[in-house]
Design an enzyme around this catalytic site. Sequence first.
Site, PDB file in Angstrom:
ATOM      1  N   LYS A  78       0.840  -1.339  -0.032  1.00  0.00           N
ATOM      2  CA  LYS A  78      -0.098   0.060  -0.109  1.00  0.00           C
ATOM      3  C   LYS A  78       0.891   1.466  -0.129  1.00  0.00           C
ATOM      4  O   LYS A  78       1.795   1.482   0.916  1.00  0.00           O
ATOM      5  CB  LYS A  78      -0.928  -0.188   1.290  1.00  0.00           C
ATOM      6  CG  LYS A  78      -1.855   1.027   1.328  1.00  0.00           C
ATOM      7  CD  LYS A  78      -2.714   0.800   2.536  1.00  0.00           C
ATOM      8  CE  LYS A  78      -3.955   1.971   2.866  1.00  0.00           C
ATOM      9  NZ  LYS A  78      -4.553   1.705   4.066  1.00  0.00           N
ATOM     10  N   SER A 154      -9.372   1.516   3.269  1.00  0.00           N
ATOM     11  CA  SER A 154      -8.523   2.390   2.461  1.00  0.00           C
ATOM     12  C   SER A 154      -7.389   1.602   1.658  1.00  0.00           C
ATOM     13  O   SER A 154      -6.820   2.048   0.643  1.00  0.00           O
ATOM     14  CB  SER A 154      -7.723   3.466   3.179  1.00  0.00           C
ATOM     15  OG  SER A 154      -7.036   3.075   4.042  1.00  0.00           O
ATOM     16  N   SER A 178      -9.599  -0.610   7.409  1.00  0.00           N
ATOM     17  CA  SER A 178      -9.190  -0.511   5.976  1.00  0.00           C
ATOM     18  C   SER A 178      -8.396  -1.433   5.457  1.00  0.00           C
ATOM     19  O   SER A 178      -8.133  -1.532   4.234  1.00  0.00           O
ATOM     20  CB  SER A 178      -7.997   0.719   6.210  1.00  0.00           C
ATOM     21  OG  SER A 178      -8.831   2.001   6.071  1.00  0.00           O
TER      22      SER A 178
END
Lengths: 472, 64
Positions: A78, A154, A178
Amino acid sequence: MTLPKTLTDAAAALRDGTVTSVELTQAAIDTADRLDATIGTYLARFDSYALERAAKADEELARGEDRGPLHGIPFGVKDILAMAEGPTTAQSLILDPAWGEGKDAPVVARLKAAGAVITGKATTMEFACGMPDAEKPFPIPRNPWNPDTWPGGSSSGTGSGVAAGMFLAGLGTDTAGSIRIPAAFCGVSGLMPTFGRVPKSGCVPLGYTLDHIGPLARSARDCAAVLEVIAGPHRSDPDCVDAPFSAPELTGDLTGLRIGVVREHHFPDDRDPALDSTFDAAVAVLTEQGATVVEVTLPYWQEMITVDMITMGSEALAYHRGDLGNRWGDYFLATRAMLATGAQVSGADYVQAQRVRRVAQDAIGRLFETVDVIACPTTSVGAPSYDSLTGPDGQPDIGALFSMIHTPYWDTVGNPVLVVPMGFTADGLPLSLQLAGPAFGEAKILRAGDAFQQGTDWHLRVPETVVEGAAA
Amino acid sequence: MKDIVKILLSEAKLPASDAEIEAYTAAYAAQRASVDALYEVPEARYVDPALRFRATARLDDWAS
């Protein structure tokens, strides 16, 4: 050649010589070439670097230098975690490009040392919160199961990338859900470790006392393999305790395991019609594997939803206030809305939230003296359409969204949670099961999740877009 | 209620638009009530917060 779907199957195939890391990595690159423009998994791709790393992994394995199950495995990170090969953007116009430049976050350094082949930096919601903003110059992450729907956030790109086969596992972060939300909506597994199990330095912060770094992958077994690599103390994170992780024996036998089933708050009136039967079937599988089941309720549920909001809003606003005042319009619309909540609470509110949080921690600790694992749905619906994410006033409707998402509670108490796919809606979108454990009890939830996946194949299902493309 | 939200945002130097202030105001009453409810949790009356200060702590560069 049919490539392995899971990290652990790929690791076995690398060692029995039926596949090479270069073949796995090239397949991942080919999939990204075909699908990334549609589903927005990557912010940055490191194709050449990955192929070099893969070739090196093949050489090392051939001469018996085995660094463990991540060696030679295509892996996504990420883009909120620092990695020396490229800048960290947090998918934002705000973050200074020099932040973390040329450096690896401790978790990334551990992945590299374990021989993982990092293929690129994956999309996120801005600063790991909020929702996409079409006005900003970043990819709009889309769900491989239906590109008209949100992949969750997220850790959007990590979820969509695993589901689409752009990598076999990846890292996400979780402050209110997330890791678990994109894992749920994309039909893959995800593990939020206990707070303090994994060092979070080198990660752009959202909520200092809430942030967790953990894996998304196809299976519980895959998540265990990643956790073994990234867990353990680091001098730069005082919250991280000396608790390395070793995967438990995963036999599929749950005899003696006590599972508390939660229904309260998780089955709202406007839930997906398939949720009840899907969840009941999942619980039945766990029972068939030997677990005993009792109904429980989660203490201080509503209070912890509020505590997550106060804590994340306050901690994030402290980090962002200077930039917000000067560059308000450069932030995503939904990020601004979340950060503004921090201005609507007081310092005393923040401290009171941490006092009630302590009470809830104690209560959940006592509940885990009566059960080993708690099971509940991750969300009440499948992935929402992009059209539904905005209210009639054009503003992001975060309240409506989180009435269907049941993740923030666990960030506040800090317990580990594994999510695994448990079926589909009538529209063919994944539904997901949460398995929470006692603090530092990842072994229990991974044992339960693996047993569930030995009795089902939901985690091996692949979106039609991926299958059709592969056959073309 | 809108005036309260405007003042809070202004004090924090957050230049929200009118549309954003409207949206935040719509959510504020319920949000404030949920925050106030935390002071009504009797079990928290004499509980220390989940905050700890370490006298020996130093800034430590994670990448060094």
